[in-house]
Enzyme design. Structure first.
Site, PDB file in Angstrom:
ATOM      1  N   PRO A  87      15.356 -19.629 -39.684  1.00  0.00           N
ATOM      2  CA  PRO A  87      16.800 -19.907 -39.611  1.00  0.00           C
ATOM      3  C   PRO A  87      17.584 -18.718 -39.076  1.00  0.00           C
ATOM      4  O   PRO A  87      18.761 -18.831 -38.743  1.00  0.00           O
ATOM      5  CB  PRO A  87      17.184 -20.218 -41.060  1.00  0.00           C
ATOM      6  CG  PRO A  87      16.075 -19.700 -41.910  1.00  0.00           C
ATOM      7  CD  PRO A  87      14.849 -19.666 -41.057  1.00  0.00           C
ATOM      8  N   GLU A 114       9.472 -17.748 -49.138  1.00  0.00           N
ATOM      9  CA  GLU A 114      10.767 -17.078 -49.037  1.00  0.00           C
ATOM     10  C   GLU A 114      11.012 -16.497 -47.644  1.00  0.00           C
ATOM     11  O   GLU A 114      12.143 -16.341 -47.207  1.00  0.00           O
ATOM     12  CB  GLU A 114      10.813 -15.988 -50.122  1.00  0.00           C
ATOM     13  CG  GLU A 114      12.167 -15.456 -50.462  1.00  0.00           C
ATOM     14  CD  GLU A 114      13.252 -16.516 -50.539  1.00  0.00           C
ATOM     15  OE1 GLU A 114      13.011 -17.605 -51.107  1.00  0.00           O
ATOM     16  OE2 GLU A 114      14.352 -16.251 -50.010  1.00  0.00           O
ATOM     17  N   ARG A 151       8.989 -33.864 -23.833  1.00  0.00           N
ATOM     18  CA  ARG A 151       9.550 -34.986 -23.058  1.00  0.00           C
ATOM     19  C   ARG A 151      10.180 -34.519 -21.755  1.00  0.00           C
ATOM     20  O   ARG A 151      10.468 -35.322 -20.876  1.00  0.00           O
ATOM     21  CB  ARG A 151      10.525 -35.812 -23.910  1.00  0.00           C
ATOM     22  CG  ARG A 151      11.768 -35.101 -24.328  1.00  0.00           C
ATOM     23  CD  ARG A 151      12.516 -35.878 -25.372  1.00  0.00           C
ATOM     24  NE  ARG A 151      13.192 -37.067 -24.869  1.00  0.00           N
ATOM     25  CZ  ARG A 151      14.297 -37.067 -24.156  1.00  0.00           C
ATOM     26  NH1 ARG A 151      14.883 -35.923 -23.828  1.00  0.00           N
ATOM     27  NH2 ARG A 151      14.845 -38.200 -23.752  1.00  0.00           N
ATOM     28  N   ASP A 166      20.617 -37.778 -20.408  1.00  0.00           N
ATOM     29  CA  ASP A 166      20.654 -37.508 -21.847  1.00  0.00           C
ATOM     30  C   ASP A 166      21.867 -36.670 -22.225  1.00  0.00           C
ATOM     31  O   ASP A 166      22.342 -35.874 -21.419  1.00  0.00           O
ATOM     32  CB  ASP A 166      19.425 -36.674 -22.265  1.00  0.00           C
ATOM     33  CG  ASP A 166      18.209 -37.532 -22.499  1.00  0.00           C
ATOM     34  OD1 ASP A 166      18.367 -38.746 -22.631  1.00  0.00           O
ATOM     35  OD2 ASP A 166      17.110 -36.957 -22.547  1.00  0.00           O
TER      36      ASP A 166
HETATM   37  N1  SAM Z   1      14.533 -16.935 -46.850  1.00  0.00           N
HETATM   38  C1  SAM Z   1      14.476 -17.271 -45.465  1.00  0.00           C
HETATM   39  C2  SAM Z   1      15.763 -16.857 -44.775  1.00  0.00           C
HETATM   40  O1  SAM Z   1      16.791 -16.839 -45.422  1.00  0.00           O
HETATM   41  O2  SAM Z   1      15.721 -16.620 -43.560  1.00  0.00           O
HETATM   42  C3  SAM Z   1      14.250 -18.762 -45.285  1.00  0.00           C
HETATM   43  C4  SAM Z   1      12.850 -19.161 -45.546  1.00  0.00           C
HETATM   44  S1  SAM Z   1      12.597 -20.903 -45.385  1.00  0.00           S
HETATM   45  C5  SAM Z   1      12.655 -21.428 -47.046  1.00  0.00           C
HETATM   46  C6  SAM Z   1      10.897 -21.027 -45.020  1.00  0.00           C
HETATM   47  C7  SAM Z   1      10.529 -21.214 -43.560  1.00  0.00           C
HETATM   48  O3  SAM Z   1      11.071 -22.429 -43.082  1.00  0.00           O
HETATM   49  C8  SAM Z   1      11.044 -20.168 -42.587  1.00  0.00           C
HETATM   50  O4  SAM Z   1      10.240 -19.013 -42.585  1.00  0.00           O
HETATM   51  C9  SAM Z   1      11.002 -20.894 -41.277  1.00  0.00           C
HETATM   52  O5  SAM Z   1       9.710 -20.900 -40.702  1.00  0.00           O
HETATM   53  C10 SAM Z   1      11.334 -22.322 -41.687  1.00  0.00           C
HETATM   54  N2  SAM Z   1      12.745 -22.679 -41.464  1.00  0.00           N
HETATM   55  C11 SAM Z   1      13.656 -22.958 -42.412  1.00  0.00           C
HETATM   56  N3  SAM Z   1      14.847 -23.282 -41.878  1.00  0.00           N
HETATM   57  C12 SAM Z   1      14.686 -23.219 -40.543  1.00  0.00           C
HETATM   58  C13 SAM Z   1      15.558 -23.429 -39.441  1.00  0.00           C
HETATM   59  N4  SAM Z   1      16.830 -23.769 -39.606  1.00  0.00           N
HETATM   60  N5  SAM Z   1      15.061 -23.270 -38.190  1.00  0.00           N
HETATM   61  C14 SAM Z   1      13.763 -22.909 -38.000  1.00  0.00           C
HETATM   62  N6  SAM Z   1      12.897 -22.696 -39.014  1.00  0.00           N
HETATM   63  C15 SAM Z   1      13.328 -22.840 -40.258  1.00  0.00           C
END
Ligand code: SAM
Length: 230
Positions: A87, A114, A151, A166
């Site tokens: 994220p 985490e 795609r 699109d």
């Molecule tokens: N504690 C982390 C932070 O605040 O950045 C978030 C960890 S999340 C619970 C676990 C995993 O989900 C991340 O390491 C990532 O691979 C994935 N993930 C969660 N949200 C995401 C998003 N919006 N975009 C891409 N990957 C995401």
């Protein structure tokens, strides 16, 4: 194109890409999607891939060794574009999907728990987020990225399924679409679409796309106007 996905939950991903357009793209050889369980590359007998964070705090952190060992076991990993799902990454867009669809080889890491040991980041080229919200793991995010870029690989969509109109491809949302019946519960298909007049249909679609974008996504509309001025 080859896409290697590193995950702790291969079963979440493999069945999804057996279907529909992405399934057919694999059968045709336009893309090969390999899903790898990086737990196999754990360095201890319990096959653990995470540990508690130094300095304390909630949750578990993905260890660096299994990820790097899994990465190095992949053929062509040196040349591949290595993507880390997080994220905290750059926001994913249609234009990034277009750029990524031109690569020969992508490797995508799905995180869990985490977060990542910070040193994992040194082994990846780009960090991608699919939006400002937090998922439990990177699998759904990686699947969204893969689906949207596959795609766009030439030959994956037939002409009839072309992606050129699109939403987002011209910085505009797509115009409204209709199919049979002509009237449903008093709601009619716009006359122009039944006219067979292609020029008028194109004009109507462009106007509707503009109106819709201005109303729903003023940010995109502004971008479109700026682009048109240049
Ligand atoms: N504690 C982390 C932070 O605040 O950045 C978030 C960890 S999340 C619970 C676990 C995993 O989900 C991340 O390491 C990532 O691979 C994935 N993930 C969660 N949200 C995401 C998003 N919006 N975009 C891409 N990957 C995401």
């Amino acid at each position: 194109m080859t896409i290697d996905v590193l995950t702790l939950f291969p079963d979440m991903i493999e069945p999804v890409f057996k279907h529909s357009i992405i399934g057919r793209a694999q059968e045709k050889g336009s893309v090969t999607i390999n899903v790898h369980d990086f737990r196999e590359f754990s360095v201890d007998k319990h096959k653990s891939v995470d540990d508690t964070p130094y300095g304390g705090g909630a949750g578990m952190v993905l260890r660096v060794e299994p990820v790097v060992r899994a990465l190095r076991a992949l053929e062509g990993h040196e040349q591949a574009l290595k993507i880390l799902m997080t994220p905290q990454g750059i926001p994913y867009t249609q234009s990034r999907a277009q750029t990524l669809s031109k690569n020969d080889h992508l490797i995508i890491l799905c995180g869990h728990y985490e977060g990542y040991d910070e040193r994992i980041r040194d082994y990846f080229d780009v960090e991608i987020s699919i939006g400002d919200y937090v998922l439990t793991g990177g699998e759904i995010a990686a699947m969204a990225v893969i689906d949207s870029l596959v795609r766009l690989i030439p030959g994956v969509l037939s002409n009839a399924q072309s992606h050129e109109d699109d939403s987002f491809s011209m910085s505009l949302l797509e115009y409204p679409q209709y199919t049979k019946p002509r009237i449903f519960e008093g709601k009619s298909v716009p006359e122009v679409l039944l006219s067979g007049h292609h020029e008028n249909i194109n004009i109507w679609r462009k106007e509707e796309a503009l109106k819709r974008t201005q109303k729903r996504r003023p940010d995109l509309y502004e971008k479109y106007l700026k682009k048109s001025e240049n």
